[in-house]
Design an enzyme around this catalytic site. Structure first.
Site, PDB file in Angstrom:
ATOM      1  N   HIS A  24      22.410  24.603  34.445  1.00 57.83           N
ATOM      2  CA  HIS A  24      21.038  24.454  34.913  1.00 57.83           C
ATOM      3  C   HIS A  24      20.322  23.568  33.897  1.00 57.83           C
ATOM      4  O   HIS A  24      20.925  23.113  32.912  1.00 57.83           O
ATOM      5  CB  HIS A  24      20.355  25.818  35.100  1.00 57.83           C
ATOM      6  CG  HIS A  24      20.480  26.734  33.909  1.00 57.83           C
ATOM      7  ND1 HIS A  24      19.932  26.424  32.682  1.00 57.83           N
ATOM      8  CD2 HIS A  24      21.102  27.928  33.752  1.00 57.83           C
ATOM      9  CE1 HIS A  24      20.193  27.410  31.831  1.00 57.83           C
ATOM     10  NE2 HIS A  24      20.912  28.326  32.449  1.00 57.83           N
ATOM     11  N   GLU A  25      19.044  23.380  34.125  1.00 54.56           N
ATOM     12  CA  GLU A  25      18.272  22.461  33.291  1.00 54.56           C
ATOM     13  C   GLU A  25      18.330  22.845  31.804  1.00 54.56           C
ATOM     14  O   GLU A  25      18.255  21.983  30.925  1.00 54.56           O
ATOM     15  CB  GLU A  25      16.830  22.438  33.824  1.00 54.56           C
ATOM     16  CG  GLU A  25      15.967  21.296  33.369  1.00 54.56           C
ATOM     17  CD  GLU A  25      16.579  19.900  33.543  1.00 54.56           C
ATOM     18  OE1 GLU A  25      16.370  19.081  32.623  1.00 54.56           O
ATOM     19  OE2 GLU A  25      17.255  19.620  34.549  1.00 54.56           O
ATOM     20  N   GLY A  26      18.489  24.149  31.523  1.00 54.36           N
ATOM     21  CA  GLY A  26      18.604  24.581  30.117  1.00 54.36           C
ATOM     22  C   GLY A  26      19.841  23.964  29.472  1.00 54.36           C
ATOM     23  O   GLY A  26      19.761  23.384  28.368  1.00 54.36           O
ATOM     24  N   HIS A  27      20.990  24.059  30.152  1.00 53.87           N
ATOM     25  CA  HIS A  27      22.209  23.442  29.612  1.00 53.87           C
ATOM     26  C   HIS A  27      22.027  21.932  29.477  1.00 53.87           C
ATOM     27  O   HIS A  27      22.426  21.330  28.481  1.00 53.87           O
ATOM     28  CB  HIS A  27      23.391  23.674  30.562  1.00 53.87           C
ATOM     29  CG  HIS A  27      23.769  25.110  30.757  1.00 53.87           C
ATOM     30  ND1 HIS A  27      23.565  25.774  31.937  1.00 53.87           N
ATOM     31  CD2 HIS A  27      24.370  26.000  29.915  1.00 53.87           C
ATOM     32  CE1 HIS A  27      24.010  27.009  31.828  1.00 53.87           C
ATOM     33  NE2 HIS A  27      24.495  27.183  30.615  1.00 53.87           N
TER      34      HIS A  27
ATOM     35  N   LYS B  30      16.565  30.888  24.271  1.00 49.21           N
ATOM     36  CA  LYS B  30      16.542  32.068  25.151  1.00 49.21           C
ATOM     37  C   LYS B  30      17.492  33.135  24.613  1.00 49.21           C
ATOM     38  O   LYS B  30      17.221  34.322  24.690  1.00 49.21           O
ATOM     39  CB  LYS B  30      16.916  31.715  26.590  1.00 49.21           C
ATOM     40  CG  LYS B  30      16.770  32.934  27.512  1.00 49.21           C
ATOM     41  CD  LYS B  30      16.957  32.586  28.946  1.00 49.21           C
ATOM     42  CE  LYS B  30      18.401  32.568  29.343  1.00 49.21           C
ATOM     43  NZ  LYS B  30      19.046  33.922  29.312  1.00 49.21           N
TER      44      LYS B  30
ATOM     45  N   GLN C  98      21.756  35.520  19.742  1.00 45.43           N
ATOM     46  CA  GLN C  98      23.029  34.782  19.653  1.00 45.43           C
ATOM     47  C   GLN C  98      22.908  33.628  18.652  1.00 45.43           C
ATOM     48  O   GLN C  98      23.812  33.393  17.838  1.00 45.43           O
ATOM     49  CB  GLN C  98      23.400  34.241  21.040  1.00 45.43           C
ATOM     50  CG  GLN C  98      24.531  33.243  21.046  1.00 45.43           C
ATOM     51  CD  GLN C  98      24.989  32.898  22.451  1.00 45.43           C
ATOM     52  OE1 GLN C  98      25.692  33.664  23.080  1.00 45.43           O
ATOM     53  NE2 GLN C  98      24.618  31.730  22.955  1.00 45.43           N
TER      54      GLN C  98
ATOM     55  N   SER D  52      18.502  30.835  33.729  1.00 47.77           N
ATOM     56  CA  SER D  52      19.713  31.562  33.380  1.00 47.77           C
ATOM     57  C   SER D  52      20.678  31.430  34.541  1.00 47.77           C
ATOM     58  O   SER D  52      20.256  31.421  35.713  1.00 47.77           O
ATOM     59  CB  SER D  52      19.369  33.046  33.165  1.00 47.77           C
ATOM     60  OG  SER D  52      20.533  33.835  33.280  1.00 47.77           O
TER      61      SER D  52
ATOM     62  N   ARG E 174      22.423  33.642  35.566  1.00 45.52           N
ATOM     63  CA  ARG E 174      22.358  34.907  36.317  1.00 45.52           C
ATOM     64  C   ARG E 174      21.159  34.971  37.256  1.00 45.52           C
ATOM     65  O   ARG E 174      21.091  35.887  38.078  1.00 45.52           O
ATOM     66  CB  ARG E 174      22.354  36.086  35.344  1.00 45.52           C
ATOM     67  CG  ARG E 174      23.714  36.253  34.654  1.00 45.52           C
ATOM     68  CD  ARG E 174      23.788  37.478  33.783  1.00 45.52           C
ATOM     69  NE  ARG E 174      25.143  37.749  33.374  1.00 45.52           N
ATOM     70  CZ  ARG E 174      25.626  37.571  32.140  1.00 45.52           C
ATOM     71  NH1 ARG E 174      24.847  37.109  31.176  1.00 45.52           N
ATOM     72  NH2 ARG E 174      26.892  37.839  31.866  1.00 45.52           N
TER      73      ARG E 174
HETATM   74  O1  PAF Z   1      25.599  31.249  25.572  1.00 44.63           O
HETATM   75  C1  PAF Z   1      26.694  31.180  26.161  1.00 44.63           C
HETATM   76  O2  PAF Z   1      26.827  30.563  27.223  1.00 44.63           O
HETATM   77  C2  PAF Z   1      27.907  31.866  25.559  1.00 44.63           C
HETATM   78  O3  PAF Z   1      27.547  33.049  24.946  1.00 44.63           O
HETATM   79  C3  PAF Z   1      28.690  30.963  24.586  1.00 44.63           C
HETATM   80  C4  PAF Z   1      27.853  30.563  23.385  1.00 44.63           C
HETATM   81  C5  PAF Z   1      29.138  29.695  25.324  1.00 44.63           C
HETATM   82  C6  PAF Z   1      29.921  31.692  24.090  1.00 44.63           C
HETATM   83  O4  PAF Z   1      30.767  32.045  25.122  1.00 44.63           O
END
Ligand code: PAF
Length: 299
Positions: A34-37, A152, A156, A188, A190
């Site tokens: 999505h736009e975030g990626h 977001k 992590q 997301s 999801r």
């Molecule tokens: O943020 C994610 O999409 C996942 O947690 C990652 C960093 C690719 C690890 O699988």
């Protein structure tokens, strides 16, 4: 853009670039872009010479009964989107490439992973062991100069910064702003699980963050009323949080007062989607922390 499926081929393709002094950027993902990626890919494209995007739905970070089997996957669509962003290499390893027979190593970051989406929130499943192990592998496989993650997933990002520091992995960790739909919903993969009505209810998460933000803007700094302002928005929508907590944005220690670098993080199930969101609250008492106000629009 070339799609590469093995560690050996990826290393072979990156070796001359590395020898030639090219800077390598890595965007680790689980796909369903999505736009975030895409914003992370754009940032990597701006900053570095060779952009690698990994696409691997990592089984070890899913709890039993979570959505591993149904996690949205569409490699062809993802490849075309990544190609449009000028990505050089799309690394799509099989589970056997990442976890070959006999694989028996776990990377565990202590402390930071005991709270929020860590052990406490996941009923015994060490979610971040899975994340830390796969990200360590990806960093070792790709050897990037810079790796890009989204705010977001604030916890992590902290975990990955810490593991890179503790394990002396020579990589810069860049954390880029959360991208939101115009109505405030944090993007997301999801979100695709949400029905129309659930999506409406899911907006309570970003509204809750905004309510807390507004309380702080009005001068409220004590945790209790700030959390109450956020909680009221969730209650109004009938959304029961898994957690709604104020923590230090640097080390996730609990905080009693907003102090300029204070993370407000929320997780909740809406329908079958487990959603998370967060904002960094900024007090007006001379704070200088970067903000991620959930006001809609990117970042
Ligand atoms: O943020 C994610 O999409 C996942 O947690 C990652 C960093 C690719 C690890 O699988």
């Amino acid at each position: 853009m070339r799609t590469v499926r093995t560690v050996a081929e990826l290393r072979r393709r990156l070796a001359p670039e590395r020898r030639g002094g090219q800077r390598i950027g890595l965007v680790p993902t689980m796909g369903h872009f999505h736009e975030g990626h895409l914003s992370l890919m754009r940032r990597a494209r701006e900053d570095t010479d060779v952009v690698v995007v990994s696409l691997f739905v990592n089984p070890t970070q899913f709890r039993d009964g979570e959505d591993l089997a149904s996690y949205p996957r569409d490699e062809r669509r993802d490849a075309s989107l990544a190609d449009r962003e000028g990505v050089d290499l799309l690394f799509v390893p099989s589970a056997e490439q990442v976890y070959p027979a006999g694989f028996d190593t776990v990377v565990r970051v202590g402390g930071l992973t005991d709270v929020l989406c860590g052990d406490a929130g996941r009923r015994g499943h060490r979610h971040f062991d899975g994340v830390a192990t796969v990200v360590t592998k990806l960093l070792n496989i790709v050897g990037p100069d810079v790796a890009y993650f989204g705010q977001k997933d604030a916890q992590q990002a902290l975990v990955i910064r810490r593991l890179a520091r503790d394990l002396d992995i020579p990589v810069g960790v860049e954390v880029c702003p959360t991208v939101r739909d115009p109505d405030g919903l944090a993007l997301s993969s999801r979100n695709s699980y949400l029905t129309g009505g659930e999506r409406e209810r899911a907006l309570a998460l970003s509204r809750a963050l905004r309510a807390a933000d507004e309380a702080v803007e009005k001068g409220e700094l004590d945790a209790r009323p700030v959390l109450a302002a956020a909680r009221a928005e969730l209650d109004r929508a009938g959304v029961e949080p898994e957690y709604l907590e104020l923590r230090s944005a640097e080390d996730l220690s609990p905080v009693e007062r907003v102090n300029g670098s204070t993370l407000l993080a929320v997780a909740a199930h809406v329908g079958r989607a487990r959603l998370i969101d967060n904002t960094v609250l900024v007090s007006h008492a001379g704070a200088t922390a970067p903000t991620d106000h959930p006001r809609g629009g990117p970042g």
